[in-house]
Design an enzyme around this catalytic site. Sequence first.
Site, PDB file in Angstrom:
ATOM      1  N   ASP A 224     -11.527  11.477   3.474  1.00  0.00           N
ATOM      2  CA  ASP A 224     -12.011  12.461   4.440  1.00  0.00           C
ATOM      3  C   ASP A 224     -13.378  12.995   4.000  1.00  0.00           C
ATOM      4  O   ASP A 224     -13.546  13.396   2.842  1.00  0.00           O
ATOM      5  CB  ASP A 224     -10.986  13.606   4.498  1.00  0.00           C
ATOM      6  CG  ASP A 224     -11.200  14.552   5.656  1.00  0.00           C
ATOM      7  OD1 ASP A 224     -11.066  14.106   6.800  1.00  0.00           O
ATOM      8  OD2 ASP A 224     -11.499  15.739   5.406  1.00  0.00           O
ATOM      9  N   GLU A 283     -15.050   8.240   5.027  1.00  0.00           N
ATOM     10  CA  GLU A 283     -15.471   8.808   6.316  1.00  0.00           C
ATOM     11  C   GLU A 283     -16.822   9.467   6.127  1.00  0.00           C
ATOM     12  O   GLU A 283     -16.933  10.505   5.483  1.00  0.00           O
ATOM     13  CB  GLU A 283     -14.467   9.842   6.827  1.00  0.00           C
ATOM     14  CG  GLU A 283     -14.847  10.334   8.222  1.00  0.00           C
ATOM     15  CD  GLU A 283     -14.346  11.730   8.564  1.00  0.00           C
ATOM     16  OE1 GLU A 283     -14.287  12.046   9.754  1.00  0.00           O
ATOM     17  OE2 GLU A 283     -14.045  12.511   7.651  1.00  0.00           O
TER      18      GLU A 283
HETATM   19  C1  NOJ Z   1     -12.458  15.009   9.196  1.00  0.00           C
HETATM   20  C2  NOJ Z   1     -11.127  14.792   9.836  1.00  0.00           C
HETATM   21  O1  NOJ Z   1     -11.123  13.566  10.487  1.00  0.00           O
HETATM   22  C3  NOJ Z   1     -10.876  15.956  10.763  1.00  0.00           C
HETATM   23  O2  NOJ Z   1      -9.730  15.765  11.537  1.00  0.00           O
HETATM   24  C4  NOJ Z   1     -10.777  17.196   9.934  1.00  0.00           C
HETATM   25  O3  NOJ Z   1     -10.669  18.321  10.788  1.00  0.00           O
HETATM   26  C5  NOJ Z   1     -12.001  17.382   9.035  1.00  0.00           C
HETATM   27  N1  NOJ Z   1     -12.382  16.163   8.392  1.00  0.00           N
HETATM   28  C6  NOJ Z   1     -11.731  18.393   7.963  1.00  0.00           C
HETATM   29  O4  NOJ Z   1     -10.837  17.875   7.020  1.00  0.00           O
END
Ligand code: NOJ
Length: 559
Positions: A224, A283
């Site tokens: 993440d 990500e």
């Molecule tokens: C990215 C995630 O995909 C999203 O769903 C989340 O709210 C944020 N990061 C914070 O963790």
Amino acid sequence: MIESNAVEPRTSPTIERRRGEWWRDGVIYQIYPRSFADTNGDGVGDLPGIIARLDYLGPAGLGVDAIWLSPIYPSPGLDVGYDVSDHERVDPLFGTEEDFDRLVSEAHQRGLRIVLDLVMNHTSDRHRWFEASRSSRDGPYADWYLWRDPSGVDRQGRPRPPNNWVSFFGGPAWAWEPRREQFYLHTFLAEQPDLNWRNPGVEAAQFGMVRGWLERGVDGFRLDVFNVFLKHPDMPSNPRRVGQTAWTRQVHRHDRDQPDFADLLTRFRALVDSYPDRFTVGELFDGGPDRAAALTTDRHLVFDWELIGAPWSARAFEAIVERRERTFGPDRWPTLVLSNHDQPRQASRLAASAGIDDVDGVAKAAATLLLGLRGTPFLYYGEEIGMIDVAIPADEIVDPPARRAGPDFPWWNRDQCRTPMAWTGEPGAGFTTGRPWIRIGDVRAGRNVADESADPGSVLAAYRRLLAARRARPVLRVGTLETVDAGDSDVVAWIRRLGNDLALVAVNFATDDRRVTLPSPGADRQWRPFAGTDPSPSGPTDGTHLTLRGLEGVLLEPS
Ligand code: NOJ
Ligand code: CA
């Protein structure tokens, strides 16, 4: 097939037989656990539900290769699981520790891998580390989060934040803690404080947690917002620029993408690589293919967001594909993402972007892109049945930023793409016998697994055909890609090539028929369609001329 460099996996004989660079050859299916399958009637999907549906996903069913689970850890649920209070355990809402181990072993028996979502930039404010850290400036956890003194006081005598950084979820990125008389940083909710990765104790604890999951047989991780882990150590204010929102009115120069992140990533990847046949996907929190490609290495992929941001336009997709090919080059492997738990459903989003009513037609054509382009496809649960966004009334909104959306803070409601998987057309959609945690879309219209399984013209049937075709042909999985000018501005076509093997893919973005010109497949050879959006895909009428139906995608090979 491309030579495998995989070290012997010790996970299961089934995986052993299917050995390959699975993270590159395979399709990764994202499950949002609370919305997949509920077995105990509490309205929330759970791990036994996923186990019960493994045959739907595995080689005897859809035929994906790995499952990425959105967070399954204990969480107060303010960011629906992305606010983690204990990264080492399973949330009892989803099942027991034994359920998790059984999921890994049952998945492995079917040749399916399990990928976890690691949320390591922040924790929940209810995590024991933060509870200790906020209570005092002393103690072993005092420096585990990003604490700073105020930069002064405002006219009312209130402490002023240390710099101008803002939260992606609205408002300032700083929250005041009276016990320490200091601010802490939160890139997301105030209940999601950012960790201080420059403290060696944080890195050691996180790496220990990761090792624990690897030991339990987990095959990989989605990371993440990984490029946010490190911030500038001096935390200067970000430069300003013109933008529509507080977030876009800053150049995010100091609150992410720091030069020493590369070293941290190398240490982390070395840990993952010390276990055979594992992989990660990072990500990228904002950023294009150049940044994604720069951070990509063997076995460690990076999401970029150009495809998911594109409208339903042949020229837009072609330009993105060509740019990706140039940027990633032959040695770096891109990802293919058209939807996830943060964005509108692809059928709804893409059809709306072009004013097309035939959402199922767009869903099938998009499947041809997802499974025919070069890169590892990430298939979000429900896309394979053409699930669409579900309108969530204001008083049922769960997504925290959506609850505070307004003129100063525009936000789309992420709940609309997180609704329960539609297994049947019955009330409860075969998802639950109880009251679902979030409303279920209209499943009576036939947009569900049971009805679509019986219909060769369904979105599900198209996905099954395309996935099977991809599985059977290495050229579609790992071949190079060159776009082809087919002579129609609403058609995108490309060639995949692996040694002497060739495949040609063409997708008509328009809703009416289009006659296109194909390149010659070589002397004495003909293009023959072998799969597509339609059960009987269109083939060339005379050598190199092909008439595609509206929204048709076809895969052809020389014969
Ligand atoms: C990215 C995630 O995909 C999203 O769903 C989340 O709210 C944020 N990061 C914070 O963790
Ligand atoms: Ca349940």
